[in-house]
Design a protein around this motif. Sequence first.
Motif, mmCIF file in Angstrom:
data_model
loop_
_atom_site.group_PDB
_atom_site.id
_atom_site.type_symbol
_atom_site.label_atom_id
_atom_site.label_comp_id
_atom_site.label_asym_id
_atom_site.label_seq_id
_atom_site.Cartn_x
_atom_site.Cartn_y
_atom_site.Cartn_z
ATOM 1 N N GLN A 92 0.816 -1.204 0.000
ATOM 2 C CA GLN A 92 0.000 0.000 0.000
ATOM 3 C C GLN A 92 0.853 1.258 0.000
ATOM 4 O O GLN A 92 1.817 1.361 0.745
ATOM 5 N N PRO A 94 -0.052 4.566 1.208
ATOM 6 C CA PRO A 94 -1.214 5.038 1.958
ATOM 7 C C PRO A 94 -1.461 6.534 1.800
ATOM 8 O O PRO A 94 -0.647 7.257 1.233
ATOM 9 N N ARG A 98 3.285 9.019 3.810
ATOM 10 C CA ARG A 98 3.979 8.408 4.952
ATOM 11 C C ARG A 98 5.382 7.918 4.608
ATOM 12 O O ARG A 98 5.776 6.789 4.921
ATOM 13 N N PHE A 100 9.250 7.635 5.215
ATOM 14 C CA PHE A 100 10.095 7.713 6.416
ATOM 15 C C PHE A 100 11.002 8.927 6.222
ATOM 16 O O PHE A 100 11.980 8.874 5.480
ATOM 17 N N ARG A 102 13.141 10.780 7.873
ATOM 18 C CA ARG A 102 14.554 10.914 8.236
ATOM 19 C C ARG A 102 15.382 9.753 7.697
ATOM 20 O O ARG A 102 16.477 9.478 8.164
ATOM 21 N N MET A 103 14.828 9.062 6.715
ATOM 22 C CA MET A 103 15.615 8.045 6.018
ATOM 23 C C MET A 103 15.840 8.522 4.590
ATOM 24 O O MET A 103 15.035 9.276 4.052
ATOM 25 N N GLU A 107 16.994 4.078 1.647
ATOM 26 C CA GLU A 107 16.531 3.357 2.840
ATOM 27 C C GLU A 107 15.022 3.146 2.808
ATOM 28 O O GLU A 107 14.521 2.099 3.222
ATOM 29 N N GLN A 110 14.502 0.301 0.639
ATOM 30 C CA GLN A 110 14.876 -0.934 1.350
ATOM 31 C C GLN A 110 13.783 -1.348 2.330
ATOM 32 O O GLN A 110 13.481 -2.531 2.471
ATOM 33 N N MET A 111 13.186 -0.369 2.998
ATOM 34 C CA MET A 111 12.075 -0.684 3.898
ATOM 35 C C MET A 111 10.940 -1.336 3.121
ATOM 36 O O MET A 111 10.315 -2.279 3.598
ATOM 37 N N SER A 114 11.161 -4.994 2.679
ATOM 38 C CA SER A 114 11.269 -5.769 3.938
ATOM 39 C C SER A 114 10.826 -7.217 3.799
ATOM 40 O O SER A 114 11.465 -8.120 4.335
ATOM 41 N N VAL A 115 9.716 -7.427 3.110
ATOM 42 C CA VAL A 115 9.179 -8.784 3.049
ATOM 43 C C VAL A 115 9.598 -9.506 1.775
ATOM 44 O O VAL A 115 9.199 -10.640 1.533
ATOM 45 N N ARG A 158 8.274 2.559 -3.153
ATOM 46 C CA ARG A 158 8.473 1.748 -1.945
ATOM 47 C C ARG A 158 7.498 0.569 -1.919
ATOM 48 O O ARG A 158 7.885 -0.559 -1.611
ATOM 49 N N ARG B 175 19.755 -4.304 9.357
ATOM 50 C CA ARG B 175 18.326 -4.459 9.126
ATOM 51 C C ARG B 175 17.533 -4.119 10.390
ATOM 52 O O ARG B 175 16.545 -3.372 10.338
ATOM 53 N N GLN B 185 9.976 6.408 13.414
ATOM 54 C CA GLN B 185 9.430 7.493 12.596
ATOM 55 C C GLN B 185 7.944 7.326 12.309
ATOM 56 O O GLN B 185 7.213 8.317 12.227
#
Lengths: 256, 304
Positions: A92, A94, A98, A100, A102-103, A107, A110-111, A114-115, A158, B175, B185
């Motif tokens: 999603q 959203p 949203r 991040f 401060r990344m 990054e 990369q978030m 994650s899965v 993302r 990670r 955040q």
Amino acid sequence: MSAAAPTQDGVPMLAVRGVKTYYGKIIALKGVDLDVHPGEIVALIGANGAGKSTLMMTIFGTPRAREGRILYEGRDITRLPTHEIAKLRIAQAPEGRRIFSRMTVMENLQMGASVADAAHFEEDLARVFRLFPRLKERLHQRGGTLSGGEQQMLAIGRALMSRPRLLLLDEPSLGLAPLLVKQIFSAIRELNERDKLTVFLVEQNAFHALKLAHRGYVMINGQITISGPGRALLKRPEIRAAYLEGSRIEQVQGKR
Amino acid sequence: MEYFLQQLINGVTLGAIYGLIAIGYTMVYGIIGMINFAHGDIFMIGAFIALIAFLALVAIGVTAVPLALFLVLLIAMALTSLYGWTVERFAYRPLRHSFRLAPLISAIGMSIALQNYVQIVQGARVKPLPPLIGGGYTIIDSPVFVVQLSNVQILVVLTTVALMAVFSWIVANTRLGRDMRACEQDLKMASLVGVNVDRTISYTFIIGAALAAVAGIMHLLYYGVVDFYIGFVAGVKAFTAAVLGGIGSLPGAMIGGLLIGLIETFWSAYFSIEYKDVAAFSILVIVLIFLPTGILGRPEIEKV
Ligand SMILES: Nc1ncnc2c1ncn2[C@@H]1O[C@H](COP(=O)(O)OP(=O)(O)OP(=O)(O)O)[C@@H](O)[C@H]1O
Ligand SMILES: [Mg+2]
């Protein structure tokens, strides 16, 4: 536009059945029924506060549906923890993006992965850069310092990094200049046609959304009131009156 | 001048210990927006576990100091982490979606419970540890004042610097560190991309407790004694350090710890040793009034 709409028989990819969601005592979704079939682009339109974003988040279990069921590929996910739902390759972008903040852009991507299997990270990254070359130039900039349009690209990028099979987009065109809106919408179409990605999107920009979508739903006050093929919905007088009045100019420009 | 230098050395040592504890406060606050009042007591538990482990090792014949120290470090970090994890799992997590003050009240309760538990099991009296690490260096040997740097002080500062470096590296490059920052955040977005938020919070408590355990060992070696009450006093000072540095900020916690250690030491040395705790608490009040975001704090802490 695109070829024939995908078939609608067989198990829907996403099935929402009688879902009711509350914020405390206030009811936001009053029993929503809706289907998204594999390969489709489905648009959900509706006025401010109708409950569109609530539905998008309820699909991810936050807030949780108090009644009804949500099925993904036939599997009941209504009570699944949010991060487990993400693992099923539903992603999603959203409301409010949203990012991040401060990344860095990298990054954030990369978030998003994650899965995903780390083995195809580079490949997925390349796909995102192909769609949004801007992100590649901004790779080490902090998310919070991107422009609104760049943040929207990053939010979609993302979401794509998890290599989803179903992509939920909540107002991807919000606050973007017309040229950028076009770019985002053509990216969505490309993902759908080339990568066979199923897309469920919420839009204020009803004209663009219904033109792009195979099917559309209209939500009023926490309930689905009208549904049908996108182009057909565009012709209905009540929809024109309620959602397209302000879009006349775009409509004229939109004729290609 | 000599006197000043000696206080500087003492202050940095104390500040290192406060800094290690402060990291636990600041990380937990950063992620779930809660002050973990029991964290000081986790530090106290760490010091007790270290004491018991030292004595047990001596009893079974492990007398080589470097080996004993290494083993105590492992044992204390592991067991204290377990305490940290347990407190979060059973006292805070069930209240996460409750009203805002509930976890805070639970934390105060946990703090009292841990203190009473240690008081009952270990007694209220001060427990000594025979000095393990003696010696040191005389830096200035003037007729007026002798400036000394003890081996314990060197150990405390080096260990702290090393741990902070490792921990900062973990947060910036792994990670787990990235997941922690994502949770800090935007918790909801982190869960949307598939981060197991509960597990990440657990890790945060585990790491915070492990660092507090090291602080407990350092405290034990430095002062040679522990009692059930050290967690309260050190806890409030470390919390002050976290607020002074900017709560939620990792480098802030380190800088704040150092500053509080220095302020307390110099205050004791030049003004009044009886009022040294008053100094620390006054700073807490002053910072909260005039600099609520601390030195490195962000004015906009966007909590969702
Ligand atoms: N966290 C919340 N707490 C309480 N009420 C909420 C919350 N989020 C949304 N609502 C309410 O639920 C209703 C539906 O909101 P929602 O955000 O789903 O609408 P929307 O259709 O996405 O609107 P928009 O087009 O403005 O984004 C609104 O009345 C809103 O005020
Ligand atoms: Mg919305």
